[in-house]
Design an enzyme around this catalytic site. Structure first.
Site, PDB file in Angstrom:
ATOM      1  N   HIS A 582       0.831  -1.205   0.000  1.00 31.81           N
ATOM      2  CA  HIS A 582       0.000   0.000   0.000  1.00 31.81           C
ATOM      3  C   HIS A 582       0.866   1.256   0.000  1.00 31.81           C
ATOM      4  CE1 HIS A 582      -4.247  -1.470   0.851  1.00 31.81           C
ATOM      5  NE2 HIS A 582      -3.529  -2.576   0.738  1.00 31.81           N
ATOM      6  N   VAL A 586       0.997   4.326  -3.737  1.00 31.47           N
ATOM      7  CA  VAL A 586       0.409   5.666  -3.697  1.00 31.47           C
ATOM      8  C   VAL A 586       1.509   6.702  -3.909  1.00 31.47           C
ATOM      9  CG1 VAL A 586      -1.004   7.288  -2.365  1.00 31.47           C
ATOM     10  CG2 VAL A 586      -1.445   4.832  -2.215  1.00 31.47           C
ATOM     11  N   ASP A 590       7.552   5.659   0.130  1.00 32.71           N
ATOM     12  CA  ASP A 590       8.192   6.766   0.848  1.00 32.71           C
ATOM     13  C   ASP A 590       7.703   6.897   2.289  1.00 32.71           C
ATOM     14  OD1 ASP A 590       5.641   7.698   0.485  1.00 32.71           O
ATOM     15  OD2 ASP A 590       6.240   9.645  -0.356  1.00 32.71           O
ATOM     16  N   SER A 592       4.712   7.322   3.317  1.00 32.49           N
ATOM     17  CA  SER A 592       3.572   8.232   3.483  1.00 32.49           C
ATOM     18  C   SER A 592       2.366   7.526   4.097  1.00 32.49           C
ATOM     19  CB  SER A 592       3.191   8.851   2.133  1.00 32.49           C
ATOM     20  OG  SER A 592       2.935   7.841   1.168  1.00 32.49           O
ATOM     21  N   GLU A 601      -3.101   9.872   4.040  1.00 31.78           N
ATOM     22  CA  GLU A 601      -3.304   8.780   3.088  1.00 31.78           C
ATOM     23  C   GLU A 601      -3.880   7.519   3.736  1.00 31.78           C
ATOM     24  OE1 GLU A 601      -0.069   5.888   0.969  1.00 31.78           O
ATOM     25  OE2 GLU A 601       0.321   8.061   0.860  1.00 31.78           O
ATOM     26  N   HIS A 705      -1.292 -13.035  -1.520  1.00 29.41           N
ATOM     27  CA  HIS A 705      -2.494 -13.441  -0.791  1.00 29.41           C
ATOM     28  C   HIS A 705      -2.388 -14.869  -0.246  1.00 29.41           C
ATOM     29  CE1 HIS A 705      -5.024 -10.261  -3.138  1.00 29.41           C
ATOM     30  NE2 HIS A 705      -4.337  -9.739  -2.134  1.00 29.41           N
ATOM     31  N   ASP A 764       3.516 -19.921   0.536  1.00 27.74           N
ATOM     32  CA  ASP A 764       3.878 -20.931  -0.453  1.00 27.74           C
ATOM     33  C   ASP A 764       3.071 -20.695  -1.724  1.00 27.74           C
ATOM     34  OD1 ASP A 764       1.313 -21.820   0.156  1.00 27.74           O
ATOM     35  OD2 ASP A 764       2.008 -23.467   1.422  1.00 27.74           O
TER      36      ASP A 764
END
Length: 836
Positions: A582, A586, A590, A592, A601, A705, A764
């Site tokens: 995430h 955006v 950095d 943020s 944010e 995921h 895995d």
């Protein structure tokens, strides 16, 4: 359940056996689902070995017998990692079949009386009939003349030959085994030693039994009747009955004290402990345990079983000694100094049940308080200190001393943790494993070896119990890294060693699609560069080991914080991985995402549910204390994501560092963040905007995921209001749909589901298998199987986990370098959630 080293085939016996013969957890065809080819694989290997050398049959049969009669049929006879292993016992000399080759086997039970044999068999729950049948295993194989010398030439009590030997057979035996000829070999069943049948029983009855123990079976009234019963039946019936009863006896023997369920383990390699296996593999790869990487010592397995150690730690208040040293002097200066230190209090010697002289110094200020226990012990021979006694003494001290031995390395250092005794290192040049993971200052004391004396004891005595408890608690968290445990465990020595090896890999060598550009007269737009699979990765100022000089402990500090957090809450791993994703999508890696504020944010809808901020905060606080204003918050996020993957059984990869933190955090800038409801086409375009490819979409959006959960909020549309169809998404596997709806009822938004169904706790390639069979939970993951570009990748990663790991780590490095700020751009935040 995997296929074990020692199970071959079992039959369920209706017969009621002795208490320690356990049949409830054994069954014929146990591996039919988990490893359906298990028995055929073993049979193929045995058949191949037999075709090359028929004598291997007798060796394998004897190997099974010897295994069952010691620790119970548990494969302990196979272990060869140590001088004190079971296979080195005199009774097991000559065993073969470990590799299906070698000389014919020897039999060492020739002189046992029938009464003694009967007693030994009864202790294992076996009958006189079993004794006869299992002795009849001598129908195949040979024995060394060494075991026949007494019977042929010095038979007690009169000397000469055993009178029970058939006189017609005696000259043949003596010619084959002359007096003093020990290495020659004899068939155990003369005339039929290569065929498994009941011929051995006829030989025994006719005085042609070679082994004295076999011959004596016919001199005992009970076993004689059993032999007569088999021999007296017509040939065809005799053989069939013998074969049936012998098979039943072997099965019965094979159930002696077996370990099943949660008992024992499934060894990856039969011949040794994981420690020995690792050492052998490293040696074969020409990797030095002392030069290239340091590996932990192999602590007695009986001390490394969580909650089941054969010596349990004592509360500090109950420990007799402030400190102890248990070991051999070996003429080493530090060790001799400890022994002399104990002798400085000759009038205050504490009595202790040592097998050898032991000295214990008593604090003259406080009667009855023993200060130092020290003994010059033997660890070999008749007076050796047994393992359990050794650990019993260790756990009776608050501090355990580890002086230098033959080298700076010391096994006792690792042993101390399992009795929760604070290690005191007295070896100046010692190197310890996993120093980028473990903060040894928190779990041990290192004292100069040149200052071993009363001052050392005074210092140890001055440390309050509160600080001892803290060191013990920290040691408890990391000692799993000193255990050569099965791969299924989350934290093991193997995982630490793999991490050390993987740290040597530079992933840019594996990435063929990453480009990076320096300042120049010609500048390509990002979208143009993306067409070639590249991006404006500001990696010219990023490098692996960027903080080596300015903050050499930077990565190890982050790793120690993550490992500590993971040990308390493994669910943090996917959260730290998601936090990095995430952050990069955006304002471009950095930090943020960490900033707080009403318009920040992190308050965007797409970022709801993000977690792991406290881990970053804690790591930053420690880094600021060690190296103020040096390591960026964005760098911590990238390193923490890497460690989270590793601690979830995933691959380790190097992270180029040197990022600086951004100066903007705006909620509106997250509007274009990838969504689970996005079409594959839209997701592809969002990834292309960041300079990432279809492959990186698959490994980052779906592959990540493989760990973690999602809120039902993100599933409601797919379960109840799917566009164009209404109702549920038809691509969901029908067998999964009812379970999803039961866990996520209409309107239920807070409940959580595993992203990788039945595999969410381990990193895995299982997620790709789920996606292929309609078990992908998120719409964005499921859609990948319907896309012509991504479906081949799903198939490839499902088949080849190595390909997934390689591409995932390369993609993480690329994503982590998206538009990073370096040099004079941005700054280094002192507190991650607040701008300077």
């Amino acid at each position: 359940m995997e296929f074990s080293c020692f199970n071959r085939k079992a039959l369920i016996l209706v017969t009621v056996l002795c208490n320690f013969i356990m049949v409830s957890s054994l069954e014929v065809g146990f591996y039919s689902q988990t490893c359906p080819n298990a028995e055929s694989i073993v049979s193929t290997v045995v058949q191949e070995a037999f075709s090359t050398e028929q004598s291997v049959a007798a060796k394998l049969l004897r190997l099974h017998f010897h295994d069952c009669f010691v620790e119970g049929c548990d494969g302990s006879i196979l272990i060869d990692s140590g001088d004190d292993q079971e296979k080195n016992a005199l009774g097991h000399q000559g065993l073969e079949g470990f590799n299906s080759n070698g000389p014919s086997y020897e039999v060492s039970t020739g002189r046992s009386s029938i009464q003694l044999l009967r007693s030994k068999f009864q202790k294992k729950g076996l009958t006189d009939k079993d004794l006869v049948l299992l002795s009849a295993a001598h129908t195949i194989g040979t024995t060394a003349c060494f075991f026949m010398q007494e019977r042929l030439y010095e038979f007690p009590p009169h000397g000469g030959s055993d009178p029970s030997i058939n006189p017609a057979f005696l000259p043949d035996l003596k010619s084959m085994c002359p007096k003093g000829g020990n290495s020659e070999r004899l068939p155990l069943d003369p005339g039929s030693e290569r065929i498994f049948d009941d011929h051995i029983l006829r030989n025994i009855k006719n005085g042609l039994g070679v082994m004295q123990s076999d011959a004596r079976l016919f001199n005992d009234s009970v076993t004689k009747r059993i032999i007569d019963a088999y021999v007296g039946i017509a040939n065809i019936g005799s053989k069939a009955l013998f074969n049936r009863d012998f098979a039943a006896a072997v099965v019965k023997m094979g159930l002696i004290g077996v370990k099943s369920g949660s008992d024992g383990e499934i060894r990856p390699w039969c011949w040794g402990s994981l420690f020995q296996v690792v050492a052998d593999i490293l040696e074969s790869l020409q990797i030095s345990n002392s030069r290239d990487i340091i590996i932990p010592g192999n602590v007695d397995d009986r001390m490394t079983r969580d909650g089941e150690n054969f010596v349990q730690p004592l509360p500090l208040s109950r420990r007799k000694y402030l400190a102890n040293y248990l070991g051999c002097a070996q003429g080493k200066v530090g060790r001799l100094q400890l022994l002399e230190l104990a002798k400085q209090y000759p009038d205050k010697v504490a009595t202790d049940p040592f097998p050898l002289d032991a000295f214990a110094a008593v604090d003259h200020k406080e009667a009855g308080k023993t200060l130092l226990e020290s003994a010059d012990l033997k660890f070999k021979g008749p007076d050796k200190l047994e393992s359990e006694d050794y650990f019993q003494h260790l756990h009776n001290a608050k501090f355990c001393l580890a002086p230098r031995g033959e080298s700076s390395w010391s096994l006792r250092f690792y042993e101390f943790f399992f009795v929760e005794c604070v290690p005191v290192i007295l070896s100046d040049q010692i190197e310890l494993p996993f120093q980028n993971i473990i903060d040894y200052k928190k779990i041990s004391i290192k004292w100069p070896s040149t200052r071993i004396g009363p001052q050392l004891l005074e210092y140890l005595e001055s440390i309050p119990d509160k600080y001892k408890e803290e060191m013990i608690a920290h040691g408890r968290q990391v000692m799993c890294l000193f255990v050569y445990a099965p791969e299924s465990e989350l934290c093991t020595a193997i995982k630490g060693i793999l991490r050390e090896l993987q740290r040597k890999v530079r992933l840019f060598h594996q990435s063929t699609e990453t480009f990076w550009l320096h300042c120049g007269a010609v500048r390509l737009e990002e979208a143009q560069l993306a067409q070639y699979g590249g991006t404006f990765l500001s990696v010219s100022s990023l490098e692996v080991g960027f903080y080596n000089k300015t903050c050499p402990d930077a990565e190890s500090i982050v790793t120690s914080v993550v490992s500590e957090a993971f040990s308390k809450n493994p669910a943090l791993a996917p959260k730290l991985l998601r936090l990095h994703f995430h952050d990069c999508f955006v304002e471009r890696c950095d930090g943020s995402i960490l900033v707080e504020g009403d318009n920040a944010e992190k308050n965007a809808v797409a970022h709801q549910g993000l977690d792991g901020f406290d881990v970053i905060k804690k790591a930053k606080a420690k880094l600021e204390k060690a190296c103020p204003s040096t390591v960026s918050c964005s760098g911590i996020v990238a390193l923490a994501a890497r460690d989270a993957v590793f601690w979830s059984h995933g691959p380790f990869y190097e992270v180029p560092t040197g990022r600086r933190d951004g100066l903007i955090s705006n909620i509106s800038h997250a509007d274009g963040f990838p969504s689970v409801d996005d079409s594959i086409k839209l997701l592809v375009s969002k990834f292309v905007e960041k300079g990432l490819t279809d492959k990186e979409l698959v490994v980052l959006a779906a592959g990540a995921h493989t760990i973690g959960t999602t809120a039902c909020f993100f599933m409601l549309r797919r379960l109840y209001e799917f566009p164009s169809h209404g109702g549920a998404d038809p691509s969901i596997n029908p067998s999964l749909l009812p379970r999803l709806k039961s866990k996520c009822p209409r309107g239920g938004i807070m409940q959580r589901l595993p992203l990788d169904w039945n595999g969410e706790k381990e990193f895995d390639n299982h997620i790709f298998h789920n996606i292929k069979r309609g078990y992908g939970l998120l719409e964005s993951d499921a859609g990948l199987c319907n896309d012509s570009a991504s479906k081949p990748l799903i198939d490839a990663y499902d088949e080849d986990p190595r390909a997934f790991y390689t591409d995932f780590t390369a993609a993480m490095v690329r994503m982590g370098s998206i538009g990073v700020k370096t040099g004079s751009e941005g700054n280094i935040r002192r507190i991650c959630n607040v701008f300077n």
